[in-house]
Write an enzyme that holds these catalytic residues in place. Structure first.
Site, mmCIF file in Angstrom:
data_model
loop_
_atom_site.group_PDB
_atom_site.id
_atom_site.type_symbol
_atom_site.label_atom_id
_atom_site.label_comp_id
_atom_site.label_asym_id
_atom_site.label_seq_id
_atom_site.Cartn_x
_atom_site.Cartn_y
_atom_site.Cartn_z
ATOM 1 N N GLY A 49 33.942 43.857 26.823
ATOM 2 C CA GLY A 49 33.988 44.896 27.805
ATOM 3 C C GLY A 49 35.048 44.513 28.966
ATOM 4 C CD GLN A 54 36.187 42.145 34.122
ATOM 5 O OE1 GLN A 54 35.899 43.136 33.536
ATOM 6 N NE2 GLN A 54 36.591 40.811 33.742
ATOM 7 C CB CYS A 93 33.468 36.816 32.923
ATOM 8 S SG CYS A 93 34.169 38.248 33.985
ATOM 9 C CG LEU A 94 38.015 39.204 29.427
ATOM 10 C CD1 LEU A 94 38.471 40.767 29.103
ATOM 11 C CD2 LEU A 94 38.797 38.214 28.465
ATOM 12 C CG HIS A 135 28.922 40.732 32.518
ATOM 13 N ND1 HIS A 135 29.198 39.463 32.541
ATOM 14 C CD2 HIS A 135 30.292 41.143 32.510
ATOM 15 C CE1 HIS A 135 30.339 38.809 32.657
ATOM 16 N NE2 HIS A 135 31.226 39.879 32.872
ATOM 17 C CD GLU A 136 32.103 44.488 31.202
ATOM 18 O OE1 GLU A 136 32.804 44.475 32.195
ATOM 19 O OE2 GLU A 136 32.049 43.407 30.565
ATOM 20 C CG HIS A 139 32.953 43.082 36.577
ATOM 21 N ND1 HIS A 139 33.471 41.753 37.217
ATOM 22 C CD2 HIS A 139 32.639 42.642 35.153
ATOM 23 C CE1 HIS A 139 33.630 40.755 36.314
ATOM 24 N NE2 HIS A 139 33.049 41.087 35.099
HETATM 25 NI NI NI Z 1 33.234 39.960 33.311
#
Ligand code: NI
Length: 186
Positions: A49, A54, A93-94, A135-136, A139
């Site tokens: 995701g 991000q 996480c990216l 999680h998304e 952000h």
């Molecule tokens: Ni993340």
């Protein structure tokens, strides 16, 4: 189409409260292009995701894909926990590359959002998809999973693969979550 650069932990954009998307802008060419770029960036960076902050856009949009399925966009999403049950699972996480950590999340949620056509929709999610959505959406509120992780569970990906989870999951969560942390970063 463009692959966007992913902001990493320490970049202030990841700590902002993202702005709601004005519903009447959703069908605009610029917003639709942004959605395409967000999706392309998620795929290119091999993410499960990706949330707009991000990629340095502080707006309330996320995209995710479960097990390579059709991507789902959530615009101005609202999460409502359904019941008191929580589950533990490992996440990545990216924006925090090559790290894993154990996080407690609601097991069962309802999600209300707008889609890319600007229409409201809702669905319920359990287990891994519920974890990904939480999680998304974190952000969008400037929250990273490491804020919620058990500090002793944090592990670099190489060590996680070599030694396994530093803090094992409870028996009840194992079947559902144990292998998910290797599935990608969010
Ligand atoms: Ni993340």
């Amino acid at each position: 189409m463009a692959v966007l650069h992913v902001a990493r932990m320490g970049n202030p954009v990841l700590r902002e409260i993202a702005q709601p998307v004005p519903p009447d802008s959703i069908r605009s060419k610029a917003f639709q292009q942004f959605c395409e770029d967000l999706l392309e960036s998620m795929i290119e960076h091999d993410g499960t995701g990706l949330a707009a902050p991000q990629v340095h856009e502080s707006v309330r949009v996320v995209v995710f894909s479960i097990d390579g399925g059709d991507p789902i966009f959530l615009i101005n999403p609202v999460i409502t926990p359904l019941g008191p049950e929580t589950a533990e699972g490992y996440e990545g996480c990216l924006s925090v590359p090559n790290l894993r950590g154990k996080v407690q999340r609601w097991s069962h949620i309802r999600v209300d959002a707008l889609n890319r056509a600007g229409k409201s929709f809702a669905f319920e999610a359990h287990g891994w998809p519920a974890r990904v959505v939480q999680h998304e959406c974190d952000h969008l509120d400037g929250v990273l999973y490491v804020d919620r992780a058990d500090p002793k569970s944090l592990a670099f990906l190489g060590e996680y693969r070599r030694f396994g989870p530093p803090v094992p999951l409870p028996e009840k969560d194992r079947e559902d979550e144990d292998e998910d942390a290797d599935e990608g970063e969010e």
